[in-house]
Design a protein around this motif. Structure first.
Motif, PDB file in Angstrom:
ATOM      1  N   ARG A  41      43.130  42.805  41.400  1.00 21.90           N
ATOM      2  CA  ARG A  41      43.583  41.408  41.279  1.00 21.90           C
ATOM      3  C   ARG A  41      43.111  40.806  39.957  1.00 21.90           C
ATOM      4  N   LEU A  42      41.895  41.189  39.549  1.00 24.51           N
ATOM      5  CA  LEU A  42      41.340  40.683  38.281  1.00 24.51           C
ATOM      6  C   LEU A  42      42.192  41.137  37.097  1.00 24.51           C
ATOM      7  N   ARG A  43      42.504  42.449  37.072  1.00 28.26           N
ATOM      8  CA  ARG A  43      43.310  42.985  35.948  1.00 28.26           C
ATOM      9  C   ARG A  43      44.687  42.340  35.922  1.00 28.26           C
ATOM     10  N   ALA A  44      45.276  42.160  37.112  1.00 33.36           N
ATOM     11  CA  ALA A  44      46.615  41.551  37.181  1.00 33.36           C
ATOM     12  C   ALA A  44      46.575  40.123  36.637  1.00 33.36           C
ATOM     13  N   ALA A  45      45.478  39.406  36.905  1.00 29.15           N
ATOM     14  CA  ALA A  45      45.400  37.998  36.490  1.00 29.15           C
ATOM     15  C   ALA A  45      45.042  37.863  35.018  1.00 29.15           C
ATOM     16  N   VAL A  46      44.042  38.606  34.560  1.00 25.41           N
ATOM     17  CA  VAL A  46      43.516  38.414  33.189  1.00 25.41           C
ATOM     18  C   VAL A  46      44.251  39.295  32.181  1.00 25.41           C
ATOM     19  N   GLY A  47      44.712  40.461  32.657  1.00 22.40           N
ATOM     20  CA  GLY A  47      45.325  41.441  31.746  1.00 22.40           C
ATOM     21  C   GLY A  47      46.475  40.882  30.947  1.00 22.40           C
ATOM     22  N   GLY A  48      47.252  39.995  31.515  1.00 22.24           N
ATOM     23  CA  GLY A  48      48.438  39.491  30.815  1.00 22.24           C
ATOM     24  C   GLY A  48      48.218  38.199  30.058  1.00 22.24           C
ATOM     25  N   LEU A  49      46.985  37.728  29.979  1.00 25.77           N
ATOM     26  CA  LEU A  49      46.749  36.444  29.298  1.00 25.77           C
ATOM     27  C   LEU A  49      46.941  36.583  27.788  1.00 25.77           C
ATOM     28  N   PRO A  50      47.574  35.602  27.154  1.00 28.07           N
ATOM     29  CA  PRO A  50      47.719  35.662  25.693  1.00 28.07           C
ATOM     30  C   PRO A  50      46.371  35.461  24.995  1.00 28.07           C
ATOM     31  N   ALA A  51      46.198  36.170  23.876  1.00 26.75           N
ATOM     32  CA  ALA A  51      44.951  36.049  23.107  1.00 26.75           C
ATOM     33  C   ALA A  51      45.291  35.857  21.646  1.00 26.75           C
ATOM     34  N   THR A  52      44.377  35.224  20.913  1.00 29.31           N
ATOM     35  CA  THR A  52      44.589  35.058  19.472  1.00 29.31           C
ATOM     36  C   THR A  52      43.481  35.771  18.700  1.00 29.31           C
ATOM     37  N   ALA A  53      43.725  35.946  17.423  1.00 31.56           N
ATOM     38  CA  ALA A  53      42.735  36.500  16.485  1.00 31.56           C
ATOM     39  C   ALA A  53      42.163  37.837  16.957  1.00 31.56           C
ATOM     40  N   GLY A  54      43.011  38.651  17.627  1.00 32.83           N
ATOM     41  CA  GLY A  54      42.566  39.993  18.040  1.00 32.83           C
ATOM     42  C   GLY A  54      41.594  39.987  19.203  1.00 32.83           C
ATOM     43  N   ALA A  55      41.452  38.859  19.883  1.00 28.63           N
ATOM     44  CA  ALA A  55      40.525  38.787  21.025  1.00 28.63           C
ATOM     45  C   ALA A  55      41.018  39.697  22.147  1.00 28.63           C
ATOM     46  N   ARG A  56      40.063  40.214  22.925  1.00 23.99           N
ATOM     47  CA  ARG A  56      40.403  41.139  24.010  1.00 23.99           C
ATOM     48  C   ARG A  56      39.612  40.794  25.267  1.00 23.99           C
ATOM     49  N   ALA A  57      40.134  41.300  26.395  1.00 20.45           N
ATOM     50  CA  ALA A  57      39.427  41.120  27.674  1.00 20.45           C
ATOM     51  C   ALA A  57      39.038  42.481  28.233  1.00 20.45           C
TER      52      ALA A  57
END
Ligand code: NDP
Length: 262
Positions: free
Chosen positions: A43-59
C-alpha cells in the motif's frame, strides 16, 4: 520562497495515507528525498511510488513497524545508505484507541504507550548518528490536541499523547547541543483514513461530508470544518526547513481553532 530542502533527506513514518502521505508529497515536490515506511509495504509503494518529484528527488519505500526497534534501525540505516545521510525525521505513524476508560484493558494501555513513545524513541535513536552530522537537523513529532485537552473515551491515547508532548520537550533540550531541533505539532480533526474508518464503524447512514460537518459543529471547531492532510503538511514541512532554525521545543496546534486553552 526557497525552504532550503532541495537535496536533503527526510524520514517520514506512516506515509501510506493521510498526513504522512501529504508530508512525503510536499517534500518530494520541494526537491527533498524521502525514506518512508508503513507496515503494509504494498500500500505504501502504491501511494508514494507515483508521487511527482522535482530536482531529482526520490522516495525509498520500505515496510516497517515502528514498534519493532530492530526493524526501525534497518529501515533508517537503509534510508541513510541510499541517500548518504538523514537531515530530518517526522514521527507520524500512529492511530488512536476509542474506548471507555474502565473498558480499556491493561494490554491496550501498554500498546498506546508503546505506540506513542517507542515509535518516536526507536526512530530518533536510529537516525541520531546521521542527524548529528547534518547542518539542518530537525525532528517533528506528530501529536494531538488531545495531549492537552482530554476527551472522554480516549483516556489511554490522551495520556500517552501527553507523555509524548513531555518527552518531545526533553528531547529538544537534550539534542539542542547536537544541533538537532525537535518540535511537536498537535492535530485536531484531520480528514484522513482515521475518520473514514470511524465513519464506517458508526454506520451513520448519511454522506461522509455531512457526517464530518456535524462532527465539526459538535466539537466546536472555530473554522467550522475538519482539516485536510495538506493543511497539516505545510506547517510540518515549514518546521523541517532550516528557515525555522531558531524554533525548537515548540508545540504548534493545527486544529482550526478546536483547542479551548490559551
Ligand atoms: P492514517 O490512519 O490515515 O495513516 C496512518 C499511517 O501510519 C498509515 O500509513 C499506517 O500504515 C501507518 N502506521 C500505523 N501504525 C504503524 C506502525 N505501527 N508502524 C508503521 N506505520 C504505521 O492516520 P492519520 O494520517 O490520520 O494520522 C497521522 C498521525 O496523526 C497519527 O499519529 C495520528 O494518531 C495523528 N493524529 C491524527 C488525527 C486526525 O484527525 N487524523 C488527530 C490527531 C492526531 P500501515 O497501517 O500500513 O502501517
Amino acid at each position: 520562497m526557497d525552504l532550503g530542502l532541495t537535496g536533503r533527506t527526510f524520514v517520514v513514518t506512516g506515509a501510506s495515507n493521510g498526513v504522512g502521505l501529504a508530508i512525503a508529497a510536499m517534500l518530494l515536490a520541494d526537491g527533498a528525498n524521502v525514506g518512508v515506511c508503513a507496515r503494509d509495504a504494498g500500500r505504501l509503494r502504491a501511494a508514494v511510488g507515483g508521487l511527482p518529484a522535482t530536482a531529482g528527488a526520490r522516495a525509498l519505500c520500505l515496510g516497517c513497524d515502528v514498534l519493532d526497534g530492530g526493524a526501525v534501525a534497518r529501515f533508517v540505516g537503509d534510508v541513510a545508505a541510499e541517500f548518504g545521510g538523514i537531515d530530518g525525521v517526522v514521527n507520524n505513524a500512529g492511530q488512536s484507541l476509542m474506548r471507555p476508560l474502565f473498558e480499556t484493558t491493561e494490554l491496550e494501555w501498554t500498546e498506546q504507550v508503546q505506540l506513542k513513545l517507542f515509535s518516536v524513541l526507536n526512530t530518533v535513536r536510529a537516525a541520531l548518528p546521521w542527524l548529528r552530522r547534518s547542518p539542518v537537523a530537525s525532528v517533528v513529532n506528530v501529536n494531538a490536541i488531545l495531549a492537552r485537552q482530554p476527551e472522554a473515551r480516549l483516556a489511554a491515547t490522551g495520556a500517552a499523547r501527553a507523555a509524548l508532548l513531555n518527552l518531545s520537550a526533553t528531547m529538544a533540550t537534550e539534542l539542542a547541543p547536537d544541533g538537532v531541533r525537535v518540535n511537536s505539532v498537535c492535530l485536531g480533526l484531520i480528514d484522513t483514513g482515521q475518520w473514514h474508518r470511524r465513519y464506517e464503524a458508526a454506520g451513520a447512514g448519511q454522506p461522509y461530508e455531512q457526517w464530518t460537518a456535524e462532527l465539526a459543529r459538535d466539537r466546536g471547531i472555530a473554522l467550522g470544518r475538519i482539516g485536510s492532510a495538506e493543511e497539516v503538511a505545510f506547517p510540518i514541512v515549514g518546521l523541517l526547513s532550516p528557515r525555522s532554525s531558531y524554533v525548537t521545543g515548540a508545540s504548534l496546534d493545527i486544529g482550526g481553532g478546536v483547542s479551548r486553552y490559551v
